[in-house]
Write a protein that holds these residues in place. Structure first.
Motif, PDB file in Angstrom:
ATOM      1  N   ARG A 255       0.838  -1.221   0.000  1.00  0.00           N
ATOM      2  CA  ARG A 255       0.000   0.000   0.000  1.00  0.00           C
ATOM      3  C   ARG A 255       0.865   1.260   0.000  1.00  0.00           C
ATOM      4  O   ARG A 255       0.511   2.264  -0.632  1.00  0.00           O
ATOM      5  CB  ARG A 255      -0.944  -0.016   1.196  1.00  0.00           C
ATOM      6  N   LEU A 256       1.984   1.227   0.726  1.00  0.00           N
ATOM      7  CA  LEU A 256       2.894   2.377   0.725  1.00  0.00           C
ATOM      8  C   LEU A 256       3.445   2.623  -0.677  1.00  0.00           C
ATOM      9  O   LEU A 256       3.452   3.763  -1.164  1.00  0.00           O
ATOM     10  CB  LEU A 256       4.042   2.134   1.709  1.00  0.00           C
ATOM     11  N   LEU A 257       3.893   1.572  -1.327  1.00  0.00           N
ATOM     12  CA  LEU A 257       4.429   1.717  -2.681  1.00  0.00           C
ATOM     13  C   LEU A 257       3.358   2.218  -3.644  1.00  0.00           C
ATOM     14  O   LEU A 257       3.610   3.090  -4.491  1.00  0.00           O
ATOM     15  CB  LEU A 257       4.993   0.378  -3.164  1.00  0.00           C
ATOM     16  N   GLU A 258       2.160   1.675  -3.505  1.00  0.00           N
ATOM     17  CA  GLU A 258       1.050   2.103  -4.362  1.00  0.00           C
ATOM     18  C   GLU A 258       0.720   3.571  -4.138  1.00  0.00           C
ATOM     19  O   GLU A 258       0.436   4.316  -5.091  1.00  0.00           O
ATOM     20  CB  GLU A 258      -0.168   1.229  -4.051  1.00  0.00           C
ATOM     21  N   LYS A 259       0.802   4.018  -2.904  1.00  0.00           N
ATOM     22  CA  LYS A 259       0.528   5.429  -2.584  1.00  0.00           C
ATOM     23  C   LYS A 259       1.556   6.345  -3.245  1.00  0.00           C
ATOM     24  O   LYS A 259       1.201   7.395  -3.797  1.00  0.00           O
ATOM     25  CB  LYS A 259       0.536   5.624  -1.073  1.00  0.00           C
ATOM     26  N   LEU A 260       2.827   5.957  -3.198  1.00  0.00           N
ATOM     27  CA  LEU A 260       3.877   6.754  -3.822  1.00  0.00           C
ATOM     28  C   LEU A 260       3.672   6.851  -5.326  1.00  0.00           C
ATOM     29  O   LEU A 260       3.812   7.921  -5.924  1.00  0.00           O
ATOM     30  CB  LEU A 260       5.247   6.147  -3.512  1.00  0.00           C
TER      31      LEU A 260
END
Length: 448
Positions: A255-260
């Motif tokens: 989710r963090l990577l997707e947010k970035l």
């Protein structure tokens, strides 16, 4: 109307991470297949160079019927010839007799200092300064790119025997690391020329997601609009793919990577992949699939290494497999002039021939790969080939990246030397006394 086929995702059973270091070598049951004298040699080397391996690697990736020649065994388990003969003998003699832990440690420290632990001027030339004070845990060698070494990520799920950052993991050596996210953010905000941040180690993927989030999420603020790309260097895709699937915070990481990515940052996972056998497990392929679904790109890089991948067929197979999984072949490196280089290094001419023969076997879609590239003090120098000009046999070279951006893509030539393994071994061709960049690089070195 074409029917849509739903592909069922594989069911990956969670696995407990269990790691072994040099003091636990005797507890690895698979090593019972190895002769006793070889196990002793491994202990000798493991007291000098870092050793760490987890159960996934030695149970799933190594073919124990092919030991010691198996490439993944060579990649993770120490071998006698990784040390100079005299260095090996000194440590072996000490360990064979009566000795204390401190005596072993002191000799290991002495031997490590003889192995060029910090190559390419990284301790002196790459560290950025603010108001005359060095910033720990950061390097700024090239104009566009800053490297950050988070303190929580300065080890790996397993260690590679060829590692050029091996000095980060042993003894009490000076190490690059920082847990100061504010300092990182202040430096990036002040340096608008920086477009790329590379989070590296060690392996940042050993960190918990909340720690990684602490460093990265603030980069979505307007003052970091100039920062276009976030790279994360990791070996975890093949050394611990469960990080992206069943680890407790795996979904949080995705989710963090997707947010970035959704916020407009280009996110590249810089995957260190040394041999096609690393990609054969179902869990690795599922980790790749899950990562790609976040919108990140996975770029693959590795040095060419004797005993592991000095075969053009292995490289061609690896690049083709990477492409089939949606990954991007990125770099073939030349083994750096540090640590166990004597065991792994391949002459530059042979390295180029291996690259060329592998390159010939793949289609244009895999020819995104660059190399062979030396990450030397002045910059990344590509060996473009061996040729003859005006009757003189020469190496054709160019900078892919340089400390001075004006050096980039400028061809230059070196005298042919069949034994050369690194830039420092080469001499200018055509009667020239110096390479075109030498004087300026000397001035840069003197300033630091």
């Amino acid at each position: 109307m074409q029917q849509v086929v739903n592909v069922q995702e594989p069911v990956i059973t969670p696995r407990r991470f269990k790691v072994y270091q040099h003091r636990q070598l005797d507890k690895i049951e698979a090593l019972n297949k190895v002769p006793a004298d070889m196990r002793f040699e491994m202990k000798v080397v493991a007291n000098v160079l870092p050793f760490r391996v987890n159960e996934y690697v030695f149970n799933e990736l190594i073919d124990w019927e092919n030991v010691p020649n198996d490439p993944l065994f060579q990649l993770t388990f120490p071998q006698k010839d990784m040390l100079e003969p005299s260095a090996f003998q000194r440590m072996a003699d000490l360990m064979s007799g009566k000795h204390t832990t401190n005596e072993v440690f002191d000799l290991a420290t002495q031997l490590r200092d003889e192995m060029n632990p910090h190559p390419a001027g990284q301790m002196q030339m790459n560290v950025p300064h603010v108001d005359g004070e060095p910033l720990p845990g950061m390097q700024h060698k090239y104009r566009e790119t800053v490297l950050f070494f988070p303190a929580q990520g300065q080890y790996c799920h397993s260690y590679c025997t060829f590692c050029f950052r091996w000095a980060q993991f042993v003894g009490k050596a000076t190490r690059f690391n920082s847990n100061d996210a504010d300092q990182l953010h202040r430096y990036l905000a002040q340096h608008k020329e920086v477009t790329d941040l590379l989070v590296t180690g060690g392996d940042p993927m050993v960190m918990r997601t909340r720690k990684l989030q602490h460093y990265l999420e603030n980069l979505l603020k307007p003052e970091f609009e100039h920062l276009k790309t976030i790279r994360i260097g990791t070996k975890s895709l093949t050394f611990w793919p469960y990080r992206f699937i069943t680890d407790p915070d795996a979904d949080d990481l995705l989710r963090l990577l997707e947010k970035l990515v959704s916020a407009g940052k280009h996110v590249s996972i810089m995957a260190h992949l040394n041999h096609p056998n690393e990609l054969r497990t179902e869990v690795c392929q599922e980790a790749v699939r899950r990562l790609r679904n976040t919108g990140v790109q996975i770029r693959c890089q590795a040095p060419l290494l004797r005993h592991i991948n000095d075969d053009p067929d292995d490289w061609a197979t690896m690049w083709q497999k990477q492409v089939s999984l949606g990954m991007i072949p990125y770099y073939m490196f030349v083994e750096r002039d540090t640590g166990a280089k004597r065991y792994f290094e391949v002459p530059l001419e042979q390295t180029w021939e291996i690259f060329r023969k592998a390159y010939q076997q793949v289609s244009g879609i895999a020819r995104t790969v660059r190399g062979p590239s030396m990450s030397a003090g002045p910059g990344k120098v590509e060996v473009q080939g061996v040729t003859e000009i005006a009757g003189e046999k020469v190496f054709a070279l160019r900078f892919i990246q340089g400390r001075n951006p004006d050096w980039v893509q400028r061809p230059f030539f070196a005298k042919y030397d069949p034994n050369a393994t690194w830039l420092n071994d080469l001499k200018p061709a055509f009667g020239e006394q110096k390479f075109f960049f030498e004087d300026e690089y000397a001035q840069m070195s003197a300033m630091d």
